[in-house]
Every structure is written in C-alpha cells, then in structure tokens.
Write a protein that holds these residues in place. Structure first.
Motif, PDB file in Angstrom:
ATOM      1  N   CYS A 274      41.085  -6.797 -41.848  1.00  0.00           N
ATOM      2  CA  CYS A 274      40.674  -6.287 -40.456  1.00  0.00           C
ATOM      3  C   CYS A 274      41.254  -4.878 -40.129  1.00  0.00           C
ATOM      4  O   CYS A 274      42.591  -4.724 -40.299  1.00  0.00           O
ATOM      5  CB  CYS A 274      40.558  -7.261 -39.284  1.00  0.00           C
ATOM      6  N   VAL A 275      40.817  -4.307 -39.146  1.00  0.00           N
ATOM      7  CA  VAL A 275      41.335  -2.810 -38.672  1.00  0.00           C
ATOM      8  C   VAL A 275      42.497  -3.010 -37.869  1.00  0.00           C
ATOM      9  O   VAL A 275      42.435  -4.209 -37.059  1.00  0.00           O
ATOM     10  CB  VAL A 275      40.335  -2.122 -38.177  1.00  0.00           C
ATOM     11  N   GLU A 276      43.662  -2.349 -37.761  1.00  0.00           N
ATOM     12  CA  GLU A 276      44.553  -2.683 -36.909  1.00  0.00           C
ATOM     13  C   GLU A 276      44.273  -1.628 -35.651  1.00  0.00           C
ATOM     14  O   GLU A 276      43.276  -0.729 -35.575  1.00  0.00           O
ATOM     15  CB  GLU A 276      45.840  -2.094 -37.522  1.00  0.00           C
ATOM     16  N   PRO A 277      45.086  -2.095 -34.467  1.00  0.00           N
ATOM     17  CA  PRO A 277      44.704  -1.423 -33.308  1.00  0.00           C
ATOM     18  C   PRO A 277      44.811   0.020 -33.137  1.00  0.00           C
ATOM     19  O   PRO A 277      43.792   0.699 -32.546  1.00  0.00           O
ATOM     20  CB  PRO A 277      45.573  -2.118 -32.141  1.00  0.00           C
ATOM     21  N   ALA A 278      45.832   0.495 -33.827  1.00  0.00           N
ATOM     22  CA  ALA A 278      46.048   1.818 -34.044  1.00  0.00           C
ATOM     23  C   ALA A 278      45.122   2.585 -34.888  1.00  0.00           C
ATOM     24  O   ALA A 278      45.225   3.986 -35.117  1.00  0.00           O
ATOM     25  CB  ALA A 278      47.263   2.306 -34.191  1.00  0.00           C
TER      26      ALA A 278
ATOM     27  N   CYS B 217      35.627   1.273 -38.818  1.00  0.00           N
ATOM     28  CA  CYS B 217      34.483   1.633 -39.514  1.00  0.00           C
ATOM     29  C   CYS B 217      33.045   1.419 -38.447  1.00  0.00           C
ATOM     30  O   CYS B 217      33.118   0.293 -37.846  1.00  0.00           O
ATOM     31  CB  CYS B 217      34.266   0.616 -40.819  1.00  0.00           C
ATOM     32  N   ASP B 218      32.335   2.247 -38.545  1.00  0.00           N
ATOM     33  CA  ASP B 218      31.309   2.219 -37.828  1.00  0.00           C
ATOM     34  C   ASP B 218      30.088   1.461 -38.422  1.00  0.00           C
ATOM     35  O   ASP B 218      29.155   1.221 -37.507  1.00  0.00           O
ATOM     36  CB  ASP B 218      30.838   3.577 -37.296  1.00  0.00           C
ATOM     37  N   VAL B 219      30.210   1.198 -39.549  1.00  0.00           N
ATOM     38  CA  VAL B 219      29.101   0.463 -40.333  1.00  0.00           C
ATOM     39  C   VAL B 219      29.014  -1.008 -40.300  1.00  0.00           C
ATOM     40  O   VAL B 219      28.294  -1.723 -40.115  1.00  0.00           O
ATOM     41  CB  VAL B 219      28.894   0.985 -41.465  1.00  0.00           C
ATOM     42  N   CYS B 220      30.651  -1.389 -40.154  1.00  0.00           N
ATOM     43  CA  CYS B 220      30.824  -3.058 -40.499  1.00  0.00           C
ATOM     44  C   CYS B 220      30.254  -3.672 -39.321  1.00  0.00           C
ATOM     45  O   CYS B 220      30.559  -3.528 -37.975  1.00  0.00           O
ATOM     46  CB  CYS B 220      32.204  -3.177 -40.593  1.00  0.00           C
ATOM     47  N   THR B 221      29.693  -4.904 -39.659  1.00  0.00           N
ATOM     48  CA  THR B 221      29.434  -5.663 -38.524  1.00  0.00           C
ATOM     49  C   THR B 221      30.261  -6.952 -38.574  1.00  0.00           C
ATOM     50  O   THR B 221      30.958  -7.299 -39.584  1.00  0.00           O
ATOM     51  CB  THR B 221      27.683  -6.131 -38.906  1.00  0.00           C
ATOM     52  N   GLY B 222      30.354  -7.411 -37.394  1.00  0.00           N
ATOM     53  CA  GLY B 222      31.312  -8.542 -37.336  1.00  0.00           C
ATOM     54  C   GLY B 222      32.809  -8.021 -37.645  1.00  0.00           C
ATOM     55  O   GLY B 222      32.963  -7.201 -36.318  1.00  0.00           O
ATOM     56  N   THR B 223      33.529  -8.457 -38.169  1.00  0.00           N
ATOM     57  CA  THR B 223      35.027  -8.031 -38.251  1.00  0.00           C
ATOM     58  C   THR B 223      34.905  -6.554 -38.911  1.00  0.00           C
ATOM     59  O   THR B 223      34.651  -6.129 -39.859  1.00  0.00           O
ATOM     60  CB  THR B 223      35.741  -8.838 -39.204  1.00  0.00           C
ATOM     61  N   LYS B 224      35.469  -5.730 -37.994  1.00  0.00           N
ATOM     62  CA  LYS B 224      35.466  -4.202 -38.233  1.00  0.00           C
ATOM     63  C   LYS B 224      36.666  -4.031 -39.293  1.00  0.00           C
ATOM     64  O   LYS B 224      37.709  -4.498 -39.305  1.00  0.00           O
ATOM     65  CB  LYS B 224      35.808  -3.365 -37.171  1.00  0.00           C
ATOM     66  N   GLN B 225      36.200  -3.260 -40.325  1.00  0.00           N
ATOM     67  CA  GLN B 225      37.199  -2.866 -41.437  1.00  0.00           C
ATOM     68  C   GLN B 225      38.105  -1.572 -40.857  1.00  0.00           C
ATOM     69  O   GLN B 225      37.520  -0.570 -40.257  1.00  0.00           O
ATOM     70  CB  GLN B 225      36.708  -2.820 -42.649  1.00  0.00           C
TER      71      GLN B 225
ATOM     72  N   MET C  81      38.434   9.783 -37.885  1.00  0.00           N
ATOM     73  CA  MET C  81      38.608  10.346 -36.705  1.00  0.00           C
ATOM     74  C   MET C  81      37.506   9.379 -35.631  1.00  0.00           C
ATOM     75  O   MET C  81      36.685   8.985 -35.757  1.00  0.00           O
ATOM     76  CB  MET C  81      38.069  11.744 -36.362  1.00  0.00           C
ATOM     77  N   ASP C  82      38.519   9.019 -34.506  1.00  0.00           N
ATOM     78  CA  ASP C  82      37.818   8.265 -33.600  1.00  0.00           C
ATOM     79  C   ASP C  82      36.942   8.904 -32.527  1.00  0.00           C
ATOM     80  O   ASP C  82      37.326   9.895 -32.498  1.00  0.00           O
ATOM     81  CB  ASP C  82      39.029   7.218 -32.732  1.00  0.00           C
ATOM     82  N   ARG C  83      35.838   8.358 -32.223  1.00  0.00           N
ATOM     83  CA  ARG C  83      34.973   8.865 -31.009  1.00  0.00           C
ATOM     84  C   ARG C  83      34.589  10.320 -31.848  1.00  0.00           C
ATOM     85  O   ARG C  83      34.849  11.180 -31.265  1.00  0.00           O
ATOM     86  CB  ARG C  83      35.652   9.075 -29.911  1.00  0.00           C
ATOM     87  N   LEU C  84      33.936   9.983 -32.837  1.00  0.00           N
ATOM     88  CA  LEU C  84      33.701  11.371 -33.753  1.00  0.00           C
ATOM     89  C   LEU C  84      32.596  12.500 -32.882  1.00  0.00           C
ATOM     90  O   LEU C  84      32.965  13.637 -32.882  1.00  0.00           O
ATOM     91  CB  LEU C  84      33.167  11.063 -35.102  1.00  0.00           C
TER      92      LEU C  84
END
Length: 542
Positions: A88-92, A96-104, A140-143
C-alpha cells in the motif's frame, strides 16, 4: 453457460481505466469496454466526451448499457483469478487514482488522463498504442490543480511579474511580455528567501518573548508601585484626616466655651434680677404695712426711710444675645487650610522621598576625573580639597580648571537616586552632568551646557540655570538627595533629614549618559569648609 476459459488472461477482463476486473462493464459506441463507474467518472472530468482508448469524440454524453455477457464472464473470472496484491501507498507518496480498496503507490501521472497510476495500472500506457502517446510525468498529487484552467496544460513556469504559475501557452497569450522562469528556478529563489525568513523568525519570536517578559515585568513593577502608593497614600490621608479631626475638635471646644460663657452671663443676670425682685417684694410689704398704720408720728418717721426706692438696674437695655459662630467657623476653616497646606507639603515631600529612595544606586568617585586639588578616599565615597595641588597625568576625562570629580558609574535610562552628606560645609556644588561636558575650560554650569546642579555658597542655595533659581534655605541642611528620571527628563533635589523637596528641573532632554558630579568647594587656612562631601548609603524610613 460455458465456464470461463482458464487460458484467458486478466487483461481480457480488465477495465483499461482502473485496470481491475470489470465491475458492471458497459460498451461505448466505439466498441470499447469499461466499468460503468470508471467511464462515468472519466467523462464527468472532461470538457469533451471521448473514448479513453481510441479518443473518439461523441457529440453527447453516451449512456451505454451494461454488457451482460461480459459482466457474467468477468464475475466468473473474478472467482478463479485474484489480482496480485502490492504494498500500500505510504502517507508521503502519491496514491494511484485507479486502485479500488487499498491504494497503491503511483509511479507516473498522465497529463492526458489527469490521473496517477501504480505500476500495474500504468501497463496500458506502455502497451496500448494510443495511450503510449500520452505525456507521463513523475507522480503528482491533486493533478487537476497543477493544470492551467484556461489552456489545460501543465503549470510548469512562473510569471515573475504577477507572481503566479503559468503554462507554456500562457507565455504567448496573457503573459506574453512578462518575464517567466521554470518552476524549479523560482522554487530555488523562494526556498532561499524562505530559509532567510526561517532564520529570522526564531529571532523575531525570541524578541517578542523578551518583549512579553518586559511587559510582564513592567506590570509586576506597576503592581508593586501601586501597592506602595496605596500604602503611602493611606498614611497621607490618615494624617490629613487627623488634622481635620483635630480642627473639628478645636472648633467644637470653642463653640462649647462660647456657649458656656453665654450661659454664665444669663445665670448672673437671672440672679441679679431675682435679687431685685426679692428686694422689691420686701419693700412692697413694708409699704402695705405702713399704709394701714394710724399712728401719725410712726407713719411720718417710717415714710421718711421708705420714700427712696432701693437701687435697681435699668433692664430695658439688658439682653442675652446668642453667640455667633460664623466667625468662629471661618477662623477654624482658615486655620485648617493653613494646617493642611503645611501638612500636605510635608507629607507630599515625605511620600515623594519614600518613592525615590528605593532607586538608590551604589556610586563611587572616579579618580581619573578628579581635579588635582582634590583628595578622594580609598573607597571612593569621600572628597575634599587638599592644600597642595597634585601633579597628575592628564587625560580627556580629568577636570582641569574646576575642582570637580565624577563617579565611575553613568546612567543612560531609567531612574536612579543617591545621597550626599554636606554637613559642616560652607560651600559645595553637586548634581548630574552629561558625559560630553567641557572638562578643560571655564564653561558656565547650566542645563544648556550639560549641568543640572545645586549650589551652596555663603548661606545661599541656588539651582544654576538661565536664569538661576534662588531657593529657601534650611539652617540644618545636612544631607542632599538627588533623583533622576532619565526617560521623563526630571532632576530633583531633597533635604533628606528634613524630608523636604528642595527643587525639581523638569522637561530636561537627555541624549547621552549622565554622571553624578561633586564639587567640595575651597577651604581657607582657618579650616572653614574643610569637611568632605560624602556619598552616603540611603537610610529608608517606614
């Protein structure tokens, strides 16, 4: 229904948007399949309705029905094939905008799709020909916030004129004549500024903490001063009330004495009247008795002794007048006014001295400033004139003509107080001076030249100024107190033993350090004025 062909891969049942097994798959008019949720969300974020795979543009937003067959096949495939899990993705990190459930964790962001993809969901962009043409950048976050709202291009430049982020198209339109630099370059400039600000902020914080401490200290000092003032004021008003009560008692006593005098006068007159009444009553009886006698001889002999009445006062002008207390009250009030004025001055001076004495400073005389005629004690507290002038090394600090000496200590702010014994002296000067006074010439001692001094000579007490002020002199002046409020521009002198205010110089302008100064005065060979000036410790009274 035939079971799912085990030779089919996950890609055959994966949505090209979310890259996950189809959920409620629908087919677009151009024949491509997507999850209903994915394609609906994609179209909601676009200005034009197009296919994410072939980019075919539709005039209106399509409403494709669910592909029942594909939905059933995907459901069967989901039961036999599991998508490989990834960390799973770390806080910083950018998710991924596509992953459902646990975000990668996203590895790339697409500037065409306005989405970020993990390694798994990025695969179509590396395989599908149409998607390969999309521009990929670091995650990039909030693309959507990083895109120019007007030109739908990445904000990758900075306009230095308007201090805003712009895209490449902005530089040839709205910001055509403005200097622009890459975001990284401006970032480095702003980072350097931020570093400077970060370095300054702790200092600013410390300065403000110090100012808070100063304010709190001032408030605490104000509280102490207020308590002291209340205590001193209480003593003053108690003393004044005592004066009023004493005057009232004296007035009452005067009124009572006048009343007693009036009562005594009335009593004496009544006694005299009663005596006359008694005498007249007796005469009346004798006359009545004589009127009844028939003896001619006796009548004539007795009548001769009764023909003159007994001596009496003419009471028509006699009266007892109630005493008038108007004059008595006026005299009492006049006396009270004089008493209060004297008492108030005495109490005010005493209270004022009590207020300034706590600002006592420990000062000692500086031999480097002393004129050669002067002799200083080892502790630097006494000075008197000697009979022989010493040969001393000259320096800018030393007085050449005037037989003066300064203290080692100087004061550039706040308040300070010191006392000098002048007992048995017939001539002396003392006070405070500016640091820059002329120590070599014969400058006139005035505030204009930097001197605030009290002078005593031949029973005359004077504050030197333009003009000088001659002051009342008490015969028993033995110790002089000097108080300075640097910030308020005030220099005050006090007769310490009598606790009387002598003089105050107000509205003074101080712009440099002030030094206490002493001039013991010359003495003759008969020994007059040979006593020293002595810097004395303050003996505060309750």
């Amino acid at each position: 229904m035939a079971s799912a062909n085990t030779s089919w891969s996950e890609e055959d049942f994966s949505c090209s948007i979310c890259l996950d097994v189809f959920s409620s798959p629908v087919t677009t008019p151009c024949g491509h399949n997507f999850c209903r949720t994915c394609i609906t969300k994609f179209w909601d974020e676009q200005v034009k309705y197009k296919c994410p795979v072939c980019n075919k543009i539709f005039d209106t937003k399509p409403d494709p029905p669910v592909n029942t067959l594909l939905s059933q096949l995907a459901a069967q495939f989901r039961t036999t094939v599991r998508v490989k899990e990834q960390p799973c993705v770390e806080p910083a990190e950018v998710p991924c905008d596509v992953c459902t459930g646990t975000k990668q964790k996203a590895v790339k962001s697409c500037l065409e799709c306005f989405m970020s993809f993990c390694q798994t969901h990025l695969e179509p962009h590396q395989r599908v020909t149409v998607l390969k043409g999309h521009r990929l950048v670091e995650p990039m976050d909030r693309l959507e916030d990083r895109m120019c709202k007007k030109h739908n291009q990445l904000l990758e430049l900075f306009c230095q004129t308007e201090q805003v982020c712009v895209c490449l198209l902005c530089t040839v339109t709205d910001h055509k004549s403005h200097p622009v630099v890459p975001l990284k370059e401006e970032y480095e400039v702003k980072t350097a500024q931020l570093g400077k600000i970060e370095a300054e902020v702790p200092q600013m914080i410390q300065e403000r903490k110090q100012k808070i401490k100063e304010i709190k200290d001032r408030v605490e000092l104000s509280n102490k001063d207020a308590d002291g003032e209340i205590a001193i004021g209480g003593q003053v008003f108690t003393a004044l009330i005592g004066c009023v009560e004493k005057c009232r008692d004296e007035f009452n006593q005067t009124v009572q004495e006048k009343l007693k005098s009036t009562e005594k006068q009335a009593e004496d007159l009544i006694k005299e009247l009663e005596q006359e009444i008694e005498d007249l009553t007796n005469r009346c009886s004798e006359l009545k008795q004589l009127s009844h006698t028939k003896d001619h001889l006796h009548f004539l002999q007795t009548f001769r002794s009764l023909k003159d009445p007994p001596p009496t006062r003419d009471w028509t002008t006699v009266e007892v007048r109630p005493p008038s207390y108007v004059v008595t009250l006026r005299r009492s009030l006049d006396q009270l006014k004089k008493t209060l004025n004297m008492e108030m001055k005495k109490l005010r001076d005493d209270a004022e001295l009590k207020r300034v004495q706590p600002y006592e400073v420990d000062v000692t005389l500086d031999p480097d400033t002393a004129n050669g005629w002067l002799i200083l004690s080892e502790d630097g507290k006494r000075v008197h004139e000697g009979r022989v002038k010493k040969v001393l090394p000259d320096n800018p600090k030393r007085f050449t003509n005037y037989r003066c000496v300064l203290t080692r200590q100087s004061f550039s702010s706040g308040r300070f107080y010191f006392e000098v014994q002048v007992k048995d002296k017939t001539s002396w000067w003392l006070g405070v001076v500016r640091e820059s006074i002329d120590r070599k010439g014969m400058t006139r001692w005035t505030p204009e030249t930097g001197y605030w001094t009290l002078h005593y000579y031949k029973d005359v007490l004077v504050f030197r100024g333009k003009p000088s002020v001659r002051l009342p002199l008490r015969a028993d002046l033995q110790k002089v107190g000097v108080f300075v409020d640097y910030d308020e521009g005030l220099v005050s002198f006090y007769d310490v033993e009598a606790r009387v205010h002598i003089y105050s110089a107000t509205g003074c302008t101080f712009s440099e350090p002030l030094y206490p100064i002493l001039y013991p005065g010359r003495h003759d060979y008969g020994g007059n004025n040979s006593a020293p000036l002595i810097i004395s410790p303050v003996n505060q009274t309750d």
